[in-house]
Design an enzyme around this catalytic site. Structure first.
Site, short mmCIF file in Angstrom:
data_model
loop_
_atom_site.label_atom_id
_atom_site.label_comp_id
_atom_site.label_asym_id
_atom_site.label_seq_id
_atom_site.Cartn_x
_atom_site.Cartn_y
_atom_site.Cartn_z
N ASP A 188 86.24 44.00 57.61
CA ASP A 188 86.88 45.00 58.46
C ASP A 188 88.35 45.15 58.09
OD1 ASP A 188 88.71 43.61 60.96
OD2 ASP A 188 87.35 42.28 59.84
N SER A 189 88.86 46.38 58.25
CA SER A 189 90.26 46.68 57.99
C SER A 189 90.68 46.20 56.60
CB SER A 189 91.12 46.04 59.10
OG SER A 189 92.44 46.56 59.06
N ALA A 190 91.66 45.33 56.48
CA ALA A 190 92.04 44.83 55.16
C ALA A 190 90.87 44.10 54.51
CB ALA A 190 93.23 43.89 55.28
#
Length: 554
Positions: A188-190
């Site tokens: 998720d995200s980074a």
């Protein structure tokens, strides 16, 4: 008193202004989210103020609070949780406690936090990983990596790539009981950034000879699989038919008569997919429920590990098993109301096994219907109008279609190159072009002013090495007219924006010319794979047309 009231009122207004954040209308629990945003903004502003005063770096301060959200590696009644290192990188491993008779899925998870914050030990990541391991019966490896500001790119990427490469080692997969063909990566995200980056690196690795494109693509397909979960309408189980894994969907409601039976074959270019992919599972359970039918969704061995005729033989073997009298009786299926269906490469296999069954003297039960959704039916001519018009269309481009066809027969990329040049058929097989001559088989609306090019023949070397691409079991459109007569009622669904469009249209023409009852549903705004895009209106429309035809004809 008045001043105090004004001060309190002003403070309240400023507080409300600080807490209130305009959000889109479709956001659930908006005030709860506003509260989270306000707390987050307050903490962030405090961190920034501390950094401004020179107390410490913003990210170092934030990590102190992140640390407070970490939990130890605690096992529970469903999942065993341990910590170890993969290539020197700390990871947390989640293994289901229940015994498994087969190798498990493997999932490599990468946490987010802007490359600066977080760890696999955070409560939210720990919860997600153990929940995933338990619900999917999968081994989940949640990796850490060194963080900024102490470490900068490419350290984070290299840590994750190294840990993933370690996990994919044969001995490590064996140690954890993971199926090497069912490994995926997520984040998720980074962490999503890193997941995409390492996956692309593995894709580039194919160019370097380190891995194969289709094996890498299976990473993403794996993430779309769901377990065999029954619901209030349909019971879902998994078993094997003649040694081939299948998923069986049986309606829960009682039936006073024998039910219809439908044998479904998934697509994926003979290289990807399974009956467990969410869209296939959804269509099969939806079909079983709406038709009050027993649906068998079959798997088959995939390229590049296995080549033609393995896929055909797996499907034909599983279908023949289903058509046995004792098996039909076991599932309460009417032997006179059995059909076969499939999409894309699954449509190819559906057409192929239907033709094969027609001429099989040992087949006691005959199919009543075949339903083909944007099927791939020939590889002799990749210069059809549909290939010209949709050569670069997303989902299935001409180059990807050629790659799939090539992988069906061999990992030798020379066949793929010849397919793209349309120079793979030897002159001694020139008689086969009459079966795929679009200038005579396509209605005018699909020709659109295109000019037919006389075939350019290739050397006989490829056909001698890989004769499968000229085999009628791989290319059902190559069947002689006598092989087509007597085929069951047929439904062919084609899409306008699909390189395979004209395969289906030519098949419709040839079937009609041979007296077969055919229904052709052409989706003017359709594209390849559309029925699997469940959040799109077109998917629902196509599924309804598919099921409605089966209701009337099966």
């Amino acid at each position: 008193m008045r001043k105090k009231t004004i001060l309190l009122l002003t403070a309240g207004i400023l507080g409300a202004y600080y807490v209130y954040t305009p959000l889109p209308d479709n956001i659930e629990e908006p005030w709860r989210l506003m509260g989270v945003i306000a707390v987050s903004n307050t903490i962030t502003n405090l961190f920034l103020f501390a950094e401004f005063l020179g107390i410490n770096h913003l990210m170092n301060i934030a990590m102190f609070f992140i640390f407070l959200m970490e939990v130890p590696p605690t096992s529970d009644e469903n999942v065993t949780v341990t910590e170890t290192t993969f290539d020197g990188i700390p990871v947390r491993v989640y293994v289901p406690r229940r015994k498994s008779e087969t190798l498990r899925r493997g999932l490599f998870y990468i946490h987010g936090g802007g490359w600066c914050l977080g760890s696999a030990a955070m409560l939210s990541y720990d919860f997600l990983s153990r929940n995933t391991a338990n619900r999917l019966d999968a081994v989940v490896v949640s990796t850490n990596y060194r963080l900024a500001p102490k470490y900068h790119f490419p350290i984070q990427f290299e840590d994750v790539y190294g840990a993933l490469s370690w996990f994919l080692r044969k001995d490590i997969l064996e140690k954890y009981g993971v199926d090497p063909e069912r490994v995926g990566v997520s984040g998720d995200s980074a962490g999503g950034n890193l997941a995409a980056a390492v996956t692309q690196q593995f894709l580039f690795a194919e160019f370097l000879g380190i891995n194969h494109f289709m094996n890498i693509a299976m990473f993403f397909v794996f993430l779309m699989e769901v377990p065999p979960t029954s619901d209030e309408n349909v019971t879902v189980t998994e078993t094997t038919f003649n040694g081939i894994p299948v998923r069986v969907y049986v309606p829960r409601r009682k039936s006073e008569t024998l039910r219809r039976g439908l044998f479904y074959i998934h697509g994926g270019g003979w290289c990807l997919g399974s009956a467990a992919v969410f869209s296939h599972d959804f269509l099969s359970r939806h079909t079983a429920n709406r038709l009050d039918a027993v649906v068998i969704s079959t798997n088959y061995r995939l390229a590049p590990k296995y080549h033609f005729p393995i896929q055909f033989e797996d499907v034909y073997g599983a279908l023949s098993w289903f058509l046995r009298k004792d098996i039909l009786e076991k599932y309460g299926v009417d032997p006179e109301r059995v059909g076969v269906s499939g999409g894309s490469a699954g449509g190819n296999l559906a057409a192929a096994v239907t033709q094969q069954l027609l001429g099989d003297p040992n087949a006691k039960v005959k199919l009543k219907t075949q339903s083909l959704i944007y099927p791939a039916l020939q590889n002799l001519d990749l210069d059809l109008p549909s290939y010209r018009e949709n050569a670069e269309f997303p989902i299935l481009s001409k180059s990807l279609a050629a790659r799939y066809w090539s992988e069906y027969f061999t990992t030798d990329r020379s066949l793929e190159k010849a397919l793209l040049l349309n120079q793979h058929v030897p002159v001694d097989s020139s008689h086969l072009f009459k079966y795929v001559n679009w200038s005579s088989l396509l209605p005018e609306k699909f020709k659109k002013g295109h000019v037919y090019n006389t075939p350019t023949y290739g050397s006989s070397e490829l056909a001698q090495k890989y004769p499968g691409f000229l085999d009628v079991r791989a290319a059902p459109l190559l069947a002689e007219d006598t092989q087509m007569r007597g085929l069951p009622r047929t439904h062919v669904m084609t899409c306008q924006y699909d390189v395979l469009r004209d395969d289906g249209v030519m098949y419709v023409t040839r079937l009609r010319n041979n007296g077969v009852h055919v229904t052709h549903t052409h989706i003017e705004d359709g594209f390849h794979g559309a029925i699997s895009f469940l959040n799109f209106k077109i998917s629902n429309r196509m599924a309804n047309q598919y099921i409605d035809w089966l209701r009337e004809n099966l």
